[in-house]
Write a protein that holds these residues in place. Sequence first.
Motif, PDB file in Angstrom:
ATOM      1  N   ALA A  89      -4.832   1.365  -2.857  1.00 41.77           N
ATOM      2  CA  ALA A  89      -3.882   1.399  -1.791  1.00 41.77           C
ATOM      3  C   ALA A  89      -4.389   1.058  -0.618  1.00 41.77           C
ATOM      4  O   ALA A  89      -3.633   0.250   0.376  1.00 41.77           O
ATOM      5  CB  ALA A  89      -3.158   2.817  -1.498  1.00 41.77           C
ATOM      6  N   SER A 121       0.827  -1.186  -0.046  1.00 41.07           N
ATOM      7  CA  SER A 121       0.060   0.016   0.113  1.00 41.07           C
ATOM      8  C   SER A 121       0.858   1.281   0.109  1.00 41.07           C
ATOM      9  O   SER A 121       0.730   2.178  -0.576  1.00 41.07           O
ATOM     10  CB  SER A 121      -0.888   0.065   1.119  1.00 41.07           C
ATOM     11  OG  SER A 121      -1.858   1.227   1.334  1.00 41.07           O
ATOM     12  N   ALA A 166      -1.932  -4.011  -5.625  1.00 41.44           N
ATOM     13  CA  ALA A 166      -2.415  -4.209  -4.164  1.00 41.44           C
ATOM     14  C   ALA A 166      -2.471  -5.820  -3.779  1.00 41.44           C
ATOM     15  O   ALA A 166      -2.287  -6.053  -2.510  1.00 41.44           O
ATOM     16  CB  ALA A 166      -3.581  -3.450  -3.825  1.00 41.44           C
TER      17      ALA A 166
END
Length: 475
Positions: A111, A64, A163
């Motif tokens: 994120a 992230s 991610a």
Amino acid sequence: MDQLLYINGKWTGENLDKITVYNPANRDVVGTVASATEQETQAAISAAEEAFSSWSRLAAYERSSYLEKLYTLMMEHKEELATIMTSEMGKPLKESLGEVQYAADFIKWYAEEGKRVYGRNIPASTSNKRLSVIKQPVGVVAAITPWNFPAAMITRKLGPALAAGCTVIVKPPKETPLTAVRLVELCEEAGFPKGVVNLLTGSSSLIAKELMGSTAVKKVTFTGSTEVGKMLIEQSAQTVKNVSMELGGHAPAIVLEDADLENAAKAVMASKFRNAGQTCICINRVYVKEEVYDTFTEMLAKETAKLTVGNGMKEGVDVGPIINEEGYEKVAKHVSSAIKQGATVLQGGEGEERDGGYFYQPTVLKDVNHDMLVMNEETFGPVLPVQKISSDEEGISLANTTPFGLAAYVFTESLSRGTAVVEGLDYGIVGWNDGAPSAAQAPFGGFKESGIGREGGIEGMEAYLETKYVSMQVK
């Protein structure tokens, strides 16, 4: 300026053949990019495969942090990215600025969403077992993107893939590779480890052949035409790849007599003529109840007449050029064919080649019917045909008379009628009194031949995850 390939954390390809990138508004040379061969494609695959082991093992919070850095850099370079986009794609600069923000939204969203990849425990039927489900990244991802949204169609794939813990090979189109190059430069600046993000420019058929044939590439995500999507699906069968396909559309809008006609006219106009109509979810055909047909078409023509056509870099321009001559000829064919079959031009209806670019006036056609080509093919240009309907049911039926099912629109102030229309439309996205339904936090994708899977929202994260079930016996 020559741009190179990005493989395993290095820019390479100085000695390769080059592809020239032109500004569609005037045919000026914007730059060149390297044309990857089989060797570079295999090198990118190997780099992504090697990097997957360590990248997938990072904590979600660590991945992230890289995406957060990328988002910050995109915001810092917003104007630069928009200028590159307009110069190679042609859309007005204000639209390019909007796309950069939209593209960055996907990075920001994922994120955060990457921290919420949850498994679950399942109650067992016996006391000596523990059942659980865990989520793991699918592996190396090949992302093949289109020219009409050079930034957002990359980040809509890149964000969730990274991610989730996947590594990525980005393959942009030959028309608009420079935006992709700059995005990958920002990925490098954000510090992504080598091999996590790779960039290949060049021949789509050559690169796709290597990607599709590789057992190391576990997933292919593609945005583009249904024709090419079908070819990729066929090729994916050889290695049983996971695929996500966002394919063609032919979006209808249904305007009922109780709609806020002023809002509907503005929303339909904005949806249709954004990006010069070169948008997969823009309204391509409008069905209007006969009671308000004449009033609505006049309002629509009046709103459309306010638009200015020209070079997207010039202030005050609302509609830029058609991407190339082939696209321009398709637009002209749809309009001329409709006129020959009895359609009336309320606004526009003409195009021109000037300064090397192809421009077409935003066009509104009245008195159209379903025998016309424009009502049966996606124009992918600034042409809006409007047909009269006598009932809600007729509108739904005509809207569904297509093999595509990406986006549709309905305009009504009635909760009951709107609900019935929404539920009756065979489309993955429906805008109700809304001509701009896209959002990073919402699922994007279609029914029927408009694709497989969804991008955006929590569904977009699921597309890059495998589900593993674990049954453990305990003493």
